[in-house]
Design an enzyme around this catalytic site. Structure first.
Site, short mmCIF file in Angstrom:
data_model
loop_
_atom_site.label_atom_id
_atom_site.label_comp_id
_atom_site.label_asym_id
_atom_site.label_seq_id
_atom_site.Cartn_x
_atom_site.Cartn_y
_atom_site.Cartn_z
N ASP A 1 -1.73 -0.99 5.83
CA ASP A 1 -1.96 -0.54 7.21
C ASP A 1 -3.43 -0.34 7.53
OD1 ASP A 1 -2.13 1.80 5.54
OD2 ASP A 1 -1.93 3.03 7.34
N ASP B 1 0.12 5.11 1.11
CA ASP B 1 0.04 5.97 2.29
C ASP B 1 0.01 5.14 3.57
OD1 ASP B 1 -0.63 8.74 0.98
OD2 ASP B 1 -1.97 7.31 0.03
N ASP C 1 0.87 -1.16 0.00
CA ASP C 1 0.00 0.00 0.00
C ASP C 1 0.92 1.23 0.00
OD1 ASP C 1 -2.40 1.56 0.36
OD2 ASP C 1 -1.85 1.74 2.47
#
Length: 227
Positions: A169, A12, A10
């Site tokens: 996250d 960000d 991922d």
């Protein structure tokens, strides 16, 4: 048994710490709208939820009204103007990517961030030409938690899901990775808030630091059937 040959991240909160620039854009918008700025600590946990999540933090229910389109455009204009002012790879990411490349493995990015922000950011940070694949939120009709972007990344690089791992996250990252049939890891160093319970998401492991991923890459992966 399958060696992990493709590592997908991922963006960000996993690969790049974009929170400083996104928080600055939000506070600049708040000031323009006559509101007080928010502490960085209040903004950071919501960065992985994109513009919509940040507008809810900054403007509450007002961010979901008919005015939200104007606010979203204004926020994104501010953010785009300073994409990489303070955004950098998380500590340990540069070394991890170099090690992946030195081992002859491939890495890529699968994010819900739109391509017109993803690609310039990676280019500004010198990562665009190193990534084997970049899948943005508008590359396909589907976005995470749908597994389609992850499976597309595999098809573009010629890797099977069983040869691939995904690191993110957010709960949607884990859901997408599991649905795609690949081992999935949670970046605890990312933008998790107190309402998040990553130990309940069903991930293969939780990572306190990017270095924690390497021992998992060094072990063969079991074949996982894609639903």
């Amino acid at each position: 048994m399958h060696k992990r040959e493709l590592i997908l991240f991922d963006l960000d909160g996993t690969l790049i710490d974009t929170a400083p620039d996104m928080a600055a854009a939000l506070n600049d918008l708040l000031a323009a709208e006559g509101h007080d700025p928010l502490p960085f600590a209040d903004i950071r946990p919501h960065v992985s939820h994109g513009a919509a999540g940040l507008l809810r933090v900054g403007f509450g229910d007002h961010g979901d009204t008919a005015d939200s389109g104007r606010l979203r455009t204004s926020f994104l204009d501010r953010y785009q103007a300073n994409l990489a002012g303070a955004s950098r790879p998380f500590p340990g990411i540069a070394e991890l990517l170099q090690r992946i490349e030195d081992e002859g493995r491939a890495w890529g990015v699968v994010t819900n961030k739109p391509g017109w922000l993803t690609e310039p950011l990676l280019r500004l940070l010198g990562l665009d030409t190193r990534a084997a694949v970049i899948v943005s939120g508008d590359t396909l009709a589907q976005r995470k938690p749908d597994p389609a972007p992850l499976l597309y990344a595999c098809s573009q690089t010629g890797h099977a899901p069983a040869q691939t791992v995904y690191v993110g996250d957010a709960e949607r990252d884990v859901a997408a990775g599991i649905a795609a049939g690949m081992d999935t890891f949670v970046a605890l160093y990312g933008y998790l808030g107190p309402e998040d319970h990553p130990h309940e998401w069903g991930a293969s492991a939780l990572l306190e630091h990017p270095d924690d991923l390497w021992p998992h890459l060094s072990r063969p992966a079991s074949t996982v059937e894609v639903p």
